[in-house]
Scaffold this motif. Structure first.
Motif, PDB file in Angstrom:
ATOM      1  N   ARG A 311      -1.115 -12.377  -6.090  1.00  0.00           N
ATOM      2  CA  ARG A 311      -1.165 -12.470  -4.627  1.00  0.00           C
ATOM      3  C   ARG A 311      -1.309 -13.925  -4.183  1.00  0.00           C
ATOM      4  NH1 ARG A 311      -4.334  -7.756  -5.208  1.00  0.00           N
ATOM      5  NH2 ARG A 311      -6.253  -8.983  -5.131  1.00  0.00           N
ATOM      6  N   GLU A 315       1.115 -15.669  -1.581  1.00  0.00           N
ATOM      7  CA  GLU A 315       0.630 -16.219  -0.320  1.00  0.00           C
ATOM      8  C   GLU A 315       0.883 -17.725  -0.236  1.00  0.00           C
ATOM      9  OE1 GLU A 315      -3.427 -15.158  -0.067  1.00  0.00           O
ATOM     10  OE2 GLU A 315      -3.066 -13.001   0.155  1.00  0.00           O
ATOM     11  N   VAL A 445      -1.839  -9.358   7.837  1.00  0.00           N
ATOM     12  CA  VAL A 445      -2.566  -8.815   6.690  1.00  0.00           C
ATOM     13  C   VAL A 445      -4.020  -8.631   7.105  1.00  0.00           C
ATOM     14  CG1 VAL A 445      -3.323  -9.206   4.322  1.00  0.00           C
ATOM     15  CG2 VAL A 445      -1.019  -9.877   5.021  1.00  0.00           C
ATOM     16  N   GLN A 562      -5.613  -1.826   8.242  1.00  0.00           N
ATOM     17  CA  GLN A 562      -5.466  -2.437   6.925  1.00  0.00           C
ATOM     18  C   GLN A 562      -6.830  -2.790   6.348  1.00  0.00           C
ATOM     19  OE1 GLN A 562      -2.809  -5.769   7.345  1.00  0.00           O
ATOM     20  NE2 GLN A 562      -0.998  -4.497   7.156  1.00  0.00           N
TER      21      GLN A 562
END
Length: 677
Positions: A311, A315, A445, A562
């Motif tokens: 990740r 990112e 996110v 989320q």
């Protein structure tokens, strides 16, 4: 109906198999009177006694022995002559207690309980199977479609308003003043930069855990601090675990924490807030070197955090956008305002009552196990998953960690059983919103509080089988192992079928944020009632989303949030009425596959078009909006012209066989697509 059973104990009030008691002439029998009855002999000694579906009465047939006019056990085939119990499932057979898997104590407990219901092992498996659950929900969908004259209105059950007692005291503050002060402090600390040290071991760390355990118990048991318990749990690490300097050591952390704990116990929140504010003002932004990205990646890989490392690379490649006005406006557009559930979107029920005893399995061990499985960054309060793992799983604090786990287990059980005042959960449901560069566009996110993720994972672990039985095998995103692989292989099987004339792959617009929350919460009581109360507590009121690097706040009023483990299961259950509605109109020559908001259907051309039309008509009722620009369709080359007429609105996305094969896993087509790229 309560379970029927018999025991031969010599009690004159009980009826034995040799009694002349006639069940057809009896009225309301007592629990111990619902026993075996005598039936006439017939000339068919080889047949076993069975139950008819129409009347539910056992046919007057003999058992294997041919000598006694008794019931025959559905497991061993021998006559039930002394004691037995009737299955109240589909088979309606009688069993010896041992053949039914019952101990003597369990058997007599069932006899005493008038409201008990017992099913044999085979009927228990049938009742819990996904097919049986979907049949029940499909019946509700059909009844809901037929009830057009009197549509049901979605009305969530009421909650008990938390009375702010004057006994709610924090330092010199009392009553409402405590709530206002805690909310003000929380709104400030969520904007602070991350600067926390790990909880040191020893007596000071144990005292910190004791204070945190008291707050968790206050919420679970409903004491005077219940109304601010979650808020205090969120601000406590930010106020007490602030690093005094950039290079401070553990010994200094112990002394600082001991002094701050004294202020905390005296209720001097303002003093702690001023100290933390000064520390935050003196923090400087670090300038990273060119090899910073590689160093972080290597460090995460050496720690075994492969997912976090991947990740980080992703990112870093996309980057985090600055919270400009354009970015904020885009984020707001992706979180629509709340809408009333449209007519026809609320299932009529009935709502199944859930026994609270099933949530007793949420104990300290399950909380500790869930904490070990949670990873990722910190939520708005600033304490990340590593910090919470140390609080809940470290052996350095002895029994203090077990006590905290037990207290959080009590919080979890309360959220699953009771309808809680939403004011108590404002800080629990708050999330951090990070805008990533989608190139082009903005990808929001969300990062929820770690404590919410731990509790949500514990609840989902307990209710995984209930979710799977309520959504599988068509909607495969709710806890089904290998759900993604199952969806891909199912779509590939449909694609390779020689009888398939057309295949359509559908994606929804802003799917998880657009789900109609009011309708979904109502329908959870029909689709998966075990999870309904927990979701109602966490989604009854809009959740606040704090945009990183900004003081802007956005409300999550629709869809799922989320950073919440039950979100996927919530979305799966929310789309089940759409899935079953499509089943009722598309016919047997079309098959559909769903994974969350990604759906596919294939089969005969006319049936596939009917499925698409129904999806466009029914989906918006529940907040599912198919997006034609992201929808792909394929037709047999011999039927291409016919497809152009049937799918005229989708012709901009009608693809060649090669590209579609690549998306479904065909090797040759995939290699060809990679070579082109």
């Amino acid at each position: 109906m309560a379970s029927k059973m018999t025991t031969r104990s010599g009690n004159s009030s009980e009826i034995t198999p040799n009694s002349t008691h006639n069940p057809s002439t009896s009225g309301n029998l007592d629990k111990r009177d619902k026993l075996l009855f005598k039936y006439r002999k017939t000339s068919s000694p080889s047949k076993l006694p069975v139950r008819t579906k129409s009347s539910g009465k056992q046919k007057q047939l003999l058992g294997k022995n041919g000598d006694k006019d008794d019931y025959v056990c559905g497991s061993c085939g021998r006559c039930v002559t002394s004691s037995g119990i009737e299955c109240e499932g589909e088979c309606r057979m009688w069993f010896h207690p041992a053949c039914g898997g019952l101990t003597d104590l369990e058997f007599f407990d069932l006899a005493k309980d008038v409201n008990s219901v017992w099913r044999c092992p085979k009927c228990r498996v049938y009742a819990s199977s996904p097919t049986t659950a979907l049949k029940k929900i499909r019946k509700q969908v059909e009844e809901n479609d037929a009830a057009t004259d009197h549509p049901k209105q979605c009305a969530p059950p009421p909650f008990n308003v938390c009375d702010v007692s004057p006994r709610c005291q924090l330092g010199d503050l009392k009553g409402e003043e405590v709530i206002l002060k805690c909310d003000k402090v929380y709104d400030e600390i969520v904007c602070w930069r991350r600067n926390l040290f790990l909880l040191p071991s020893g007596s000071t760390g144990k005292t910190f855990l004791e204070e945190l355990t008291k707050l968790a118990k206050s919420f679970a048991t409903g004491t005077s601090l219940e109304v601010v318990a979650f808020t205090l749990m969120m601000i406590m690490p930010a106020l007490l675990l602030q690093k005094p300097s950039k290079r401070s050591k553990t010994a200094e952390h112990v002394e600082v924490l001991k002094r701050r704990l004294t202020l905390w116990q005296e209720g001097k929140i303002d003093d702690l807030l001023r100290e933390g504010r000064v520390i935050q003002q003196r923090l400087t932004k670090t300038k990273h070197r060119q090899d910073h990205m590689e160093k972080v990646f290597v460090r995460l890989m050496l720690q075994g955090k492969v997912g976090a490392a991947m990740r980080w690379i992703g990112e870093s490649a996309t980057g985090i956008l600055e919270p400009t006005k354009e970015v904020i406006d885009t984020l707001k557009s992706k979180h629509p305002k709340t809408t009333t559930a449209p007519i026809g979107s609320c299932l009529n029920g009935p709502w199944e009552k859930v026994e609270p005893v099933i949530f007793n399995s949420i104990d300290g061990e399950l909380i500790k196990h869930s904490a070990k499985r949670v990873g990722g960054a910190a939520g708005p309060s600033g304490l990340d998953s590593d910090g919470w793992k140390r609080l809940l799983c470290s052996r350095q604090f002895g029994k203090k960690t077990d006590e905290l786990c037990d207290a959080i287990a009590g919080v979890s059980r309360k959220l699953c059983i009771m309808n809680v005042d939403p004011r108590l959960l404002k800080s629990f449901t708050t999330c951090r919103l990070v805008p990533l560069d989608k190139k082009p566009g903005v990808r929001p996110v969300g990062i929820g509080e770690v404590l919410r993720r731990i509790i949500g994972k514990a609840v989902m672990t307990l209710l995984q089988k209930d979710l799977v039985s309520s959504t599988a095998p068509i909607q495969v995103c709710a806890g089904l192992p290998g759900g993604v692989e199952a969806a891909v292989h199912a779509a590939r099987e449909v694609f390779d079928d020689p009888n398939t004339e057309a295949l359509i792959l559908v994606d929804a617009e802003n799917a998880f944020n657009a789900l109609n929350r009011e309708a979904a919460l109502n329908n959870m009581n029909v689709v998966c009632p075990e999870l309904a109360t927990y979701l109602l507590n966490t989604y009854r009121e809009p959740a606040r989303l704090f945009v990183s690097g900004s003081d802007q706040t956005i409300l999550s009023e629709e869809g799922t949030t989320q950073g919440d483990p039950p979100a996927m299961g919530f979305y799966a259950c929310g789309t089940i009425p759409i899935v079953l509605s499509a089943n009722s109109v598309m016919g047997k020559d079309v098959r559909q596959i769903w994974y969350a908001d990604d759906s596919a259907a294939g089969g005969k051309l006319n049936g596939t078009r009917t499925w698409w039309d129904n999806l466009c008509q029914t989906g918006p009722l529940f907040g599912y909006y198919p997006k034609p620009s992201k929808t792909w369709s394929y037709a047999n080359p011999n039927l291409r012209r016919k497809q152009e007429r049937r799918f005229q609105s989708l012709m901009s996305q009608v693809l060649g066989r090669g590209t579609l094969e690549a998306s479904l896993g065909q090797n040759k087509a995939g290699m060809h697509l990679l070579m082109r790229k």
